[in-house]
Write a protein that holds these residues in place. Structure first.
Motif, PDB file in Angstrom:
ATOM      1  N   GLN A   3      -8.006   9.716  -5.461  1.00 25.94           N
ATOM      2  CA  GLN A   3      -8.769   8.759  -4.655  1.00 25.94           C
ATOM      3  C   GLN A   3      -7.977   7.488  -4.398  1.00 25.94           C
ATOM      4  OE1 GLN A   3     -13.307  10.165  -5.298  1.00 25.94           O
ATOM      5  NE2 GLN A   3     -12.723   8.304  -6.373  1.00 25.94           N
ATOM      6  N   SER A  29       0.838  -1.205   0.000  1.00 24.85           N
ATOM      7  CA  SER A  29       0.000   0.000   0.000  1.00 24.85           C
ATOM      8  C   SER A  29       0.869   1.249   0.000  1.00 24.85           C
ATOM      9  CB  SER A  29      -0.918   0.004   1.225  1.00 24.85           C
ATOM     10  OG  SER A  29      -1.756  -1.134   1.254  1.00 24.85           O
ATOM     11  N   SER A  43      -6.951  -1.135  -4.551  1.00 26.51           N
ATOM     12  CA  SER A  43      -6.847   0.320  -4.472  1.00 26.51           C
ATOM     13  C   SER A  43      -7.467   0.983  -5.694  1.00 26.51           C
ATOM     14  CB  SER A  43      -5.376   0.736  -4.334  1.00 26.51           C
ATOM     15  OG  SER A  43      -4.783   0.166  -3.186  1.00 26.51           O
ATOM     16  N   MET A  54     -11.339   0.621  -5.548  1.00 32.85           N
ATOM     17  CA  MET A  54     -11.930   1.566  -4.588  1.00 32.85           C
ATOM     18  C   MET A  54     -11.839   2.991  -5.105  1.00 32.85           C
ATOM     19  SD  MET A  54     -10.522  -0.081  -1.016  1.00 32.85           S
ATOM     20  CE  MET A  54     -11.520   0.967   0.023  1.00 32.85           C
ATOM     21  N   GLY A  55     -10.724   3.330  -5.784  1.00 31.16           N
ATOM     22  CA  GLY A  55     -10.605   4.669  -6.340  1.00 31.16           C
ATOM     23  C   GLY A  55     -11.600   4.947  -7.441  1.00 31.16           C
ATOM     24  N   HIS A  91      -5.664   8.299  -1.600  1.00 34.59           N
ATOM     25  CA  HIS A  91      -6.350   8.366  -0.308  1.00 34.59           C
ATOM     26  C   HIS A  91      -6.731   6.966   0.190  1.00 34.59           C
ATOM     27  CE1 HIS A  91      -8.769  11.328   2.286  1.00 34.59           C
ATOM     28  NE2 HIS A  91      -8.668  10.197   2.946  1.00 34.59           N
ATOM     29  N   TRP A  92      -7.323   6.163  -0.687  1.00 29.84           N
ATOM     30  CA  TRP A  92      -7.734   4.822  -0.266  1.00 29.84           C
ATOM     31  C   TRP A  92      -6.536   3.955   0.107  1.00 29.84           C
ATOM     32  CZ3 TRP A  92     -12.143   3.941   1.604  1.00 29.84           C
ATOM     33  CH2 TRP A  92     -13.308   4.482   1.073  1.00 29.84           C
ATOM     34  N   ILE A 144     -14.195   9.625  -2.195  1.00 24.98           N
ATOM     35  CA  ILE A 144     -13.675   9.947  -0.868  1.00 24.98           C
ATOM     36  C   ILE A 144     -13.079  11.344  -0.901  1.00 24.98           C
ATOM     37  CG2 ILE A 144     -11.379   8.928  -1.298  1.00 24.98           C
ATOM     38  CD1 ILE A 144     -11.449   7.980   1.651  1.00 24.98           C
TER      39      ILE A 144
END
Length: 507
Positions: A86, A28, A248, A251-252, A89-90, A257
Motif C-alpha cells: 500500500q 515519492s 506515505s 496513508m499505507g 501504491h500510495w 487501496i
C-alpha cells in the motif's frame, strides 16, 4: 570537485511553496523505489495456474496465476507485506500528482520559457514515463481489476487502423489475454525505473545549470536570485523528505487501496462491476464514453471511430501540452532568457488556455465516472453523457473567455489597491455630509508586487510582411493583450534579511 561544491554552497535558492512539487515527486520516487525493491523479491511474474491454499478463506481452492498467488502471499503471509504494497501504491499516486502539479505550475507561471524549455520536456517525459510505470504496475497482480483494465487496453490497441491486431498480438504474446506479464514485468521493474532515474538526473543537472526561476519581487531581476542559502535549502529538503515518507506511511497504514482479494483472479470472460480506471488515466476512458458508437468501412476494413477518435484526441491533447512552450515562443518572438516567473493574472490568455485545458481534461475525467454519478444522483446515465458531450465542446472556450475577464479584473483591483491603498472597512463622514471609505497606504514592496508592471505593447504590422509574419503578429497581439511584464524602473531594493546571489548563468 572542491570548486563545484564551493559553487553549490554559494548558490541561492528561491523560497516559495509552489517550488516544492518537483522535490515531492523525487522523494515519492525514492519511496516507490525502495518499497518496489522489497516487493520484487517474493513476487512471481508467472501466469502458470495454481490452486490457492493460503489464509484468505473466500479464495481457498480457487485456481489462479502464480502472479496473483504470490501477491496474496505478500499481502497476508509476508510480515508488513500489505503495508509495503500500500505504501508503494500510495507513493506512486503521490508522485503522479506532484508531477502533474509541477507541470501546471510551470505552465501558469511561464517557467517553461528560455532557457528552461528542455527542462519542461524533461518534466513532461517524467510524467509520461510515470504513467507508464503506474499502468504496468497495476497489471502485475493479475486480478480481475487489472484484467478488466487490460481488456480496455486491448480494445484500444486493436482500434488502430490496419496494424492494431498485430500490435495486440505482440503486446499479449498472441491472442488476448495471452502472457502480458512477460513484457510488463521487465518494463515496470527495470526499464521504466531506469528511465525515471535518468530523467530525474537530467532535471537536476538542468536545474543546477539554469537555476530555478523566481517570482518577481523586491530586488529580484533576471540577473540575480533572492532567497535562501544552499544549507537552508538542504535542511528544508530533508524535512520535506521526512514529511513525504511519513505521509506515505500514514496513508499505507490507514487507507486500503487495490484490495485484490476482493476482485479475485483475472478472467477474460468476466469484468468487475463498480470499478473504474486509475484516476490519472480516467480522461481516456471518459473520452471513450462520450464518443458516439461510429464505425466506417475503409478498403474492406472496419474503422471503429468510437475508440479511434477519443484516443487520437487525448493523444493530441498531450502532444499540444508538450510543445506549447515552443508554440508560445514562436508567437511571442521572445528570444531572451526569462528568469522571472509570471503571475497567472498578468498573462490572461495563457492562463485562459491553461484553464480551458483543465476544463477539457476535467470533463473527460468526470465522464469516466458517469455511471457512478447516475447511481448516486438517481438520474439517467444517458442524460449525464449528453450533458458532458455538450460541455466538452462549449466548456473550454467559455473557460478561456471567463478566465481572461477574471484576470483583467484582478489586474484592475491590484492597481486600485496600489494607488488608493488597502481597504480598512472604515467609513468616514466628510464635512459636507458625504461618506467615503478610508484606505490604508501600502508599503513600497507590496505596491511593487501589485502594480510594478507595464503593459506589453502591440506589435505593428508592416506592409511588406509575409503571410506567415502577419499570422504571427496577429497571434502575438492576441496573446499579448492585457499581458503585463515587470517594470525594472519601479523595483525597490531587496529586504535586508534576504540572501542575494548571482543569476543562474553567472554562478
Amino acid at each position: 570537485m572542491q570548486r563545484s561544491l564551493s559553487n553549490l554552497r554559494g548558490r541561492v535558492f528561491p523560497d516559495h511553496w509552489s517550488l516544492l512539487f518537483g522535490q515531492i515527486a523525487f522523494y515519492s520516487f525514492i519511496v516507490v523505489l525502495v518499497s518496489g525493491l522489497v516487493l520484487m523479491v517474493p513476487y512471481d511474474p508467472s501466469l502458470d495456474h495454481v490452486v490457492y491454499d493460503g489464509p484468505y478463506a473466500p479464495l481457498r481452492g480457487v485456481s489462479m496465476s502464480r502472479a496473483l498467488d504470490s501477491t496474496l502471499q505478500i499481502s497476508f503471509e509476508m510480515r508488513a507485506g500489505l503495508l509495503i504494497r500500500q505504501v508503494h501504491h500510495w507513493a506512486s499516486l503521490l508522485m503522479v500528482a506532484a508531477i502533474m502539479l509541477q507541470l501546471l505550475r510551470l505552465f501558469f507561471t511561464g517557467g517553461f520559457r528560455r532557457p528552461r524549455r528542455l527542462s519542461w520536456l524533461v518534466v513532461f517525459g517524467l510524467f509520461m514515463v510515470t504513467l507508464g510505470a503506474a499502468q504496468t504496475g497495476t497489471s502485475l497482480p493479475d486480478d480481475m481489476l487489472s484484467g478488466s483494465s487490460l481488456s480496455v487496453i486491448d480494445g484500444v490497441v486493436k482500434s488502430i487502423p490496419f496494424v492494431g491486431s498485430d500490435i495486440s498480438a505482440i503486446l499479449f504474446n498472441g491472442q488476448f489475454p495471452g502472457d502480458v506479464l512477460r513484457l510488463f514485468y521487465p518494463l515496470h521493474v527495470y526499464v521504466l525505473p531506469a528511465l525515471l532515474v535518468v530523467l530525474f538526473i537530467a532535471a537536476a543537472v538542468l536545474g543546477l545549470k539554469h537555476g530555478p526561476a523566481q517570482y518577481p519581487g523586491p530586488g529580484r531581476t533576471n540577473d540575480n536570485i533572492v532567497g535562501h542559502s544552499a544549507l537552508v535549502a538542504a535542511v528544508k529538503g530533508a524535512g520535506l523528505f521526512c514529511f513525504v515518507v511519513g505521509v506515505s506511511l500514514v496513508m499505507g497504514v490507514t487507507a486500503t487501496i487495490n484490495p485484490i482479494w476482493m476482485y479475485g483472479p483475472a478472467d477474460p470472460a468476466n469484468a468487475s462491476a463498480g470499478i473504474g480506471p486509475a484516476w490519472y488515466l480516467a480522461f481516456v476512458d471518459g473520452g471513450l464514453r462520450l464518443m458516439p458508437g461510429w464505425e466506417v468501412d475503409v478498403w474492406g476494413r472496419t474503422l471503429t471511430l468510437a475508440i479511434l477518435i477519443p484516443v487520437v484526441v487525448c493523444s493530441l491533447f498531450l502532444v499540444l501540452f508538450a510543445v506549447y512552450p515552443f508554440v508560445e515562443d514562436w508567437i511571442v518572438g521572445d528570444r531572451a532568457d526569462q528568469n522571472l516567473l509570471d503571475r497567472p493574472r498578468n498573462n490572461p490568455i495563457r492562463t485562459g488556455i491553461g484553464v480551458a485545458g483543465i476544463v477539457f481534461y476535467g470533463i473527460l475525467w468526470a465522464a469516466a465516472g458517469a455511471d457512478t454519478m447516475a447511481v448516486m444522483f438517481h438520474t439517467s446515465f444517458n442524460w449525464i453523457i449528453h450533458l458532458l458531450q455538450v460541455l466538452v465542446i462549449v466548456g473550454p472556450p467559455a473557460a478561456l473567455v471567463l478566465t481572461r475577464r477574471i484576470c483583467v479584473g484582478l489586474q484592475d483591483h491590484d492597481l486600485d489597491v496600489a494607488v488608493e491603498g488597502a481597504e480598512t472597512g472604515r467609513v468616514v463622514r466628510l464635512p459636507n455630509g458625504g461618506y467615503v471609505e478610508d484606505h490604508r497606504p501600502v508599503d513600497p514592496y507590496r505596491r511593487y508586487r501589485l502594480a510594478g508592471f507595464v503593459r506589453v505593447p502591440a506589435v505593428p504590422l508592416a506592409a511588406n510582411d509575409s503571410a506567415a509574419r502577419r499570422l504571427q503578429v496577429r497571434l502575438a497581439n492576441f496573446f499579448d493583450q492585457d499581458r503585463l511584464t515587470p517594470a525594472p524602473d519601479s523595483l525597490p531594493p531587496a529586504p535586508e534579511k534576504a540572501a542575494v546571489g548571482p543569476g543562474p548563468d553567472q554562478s
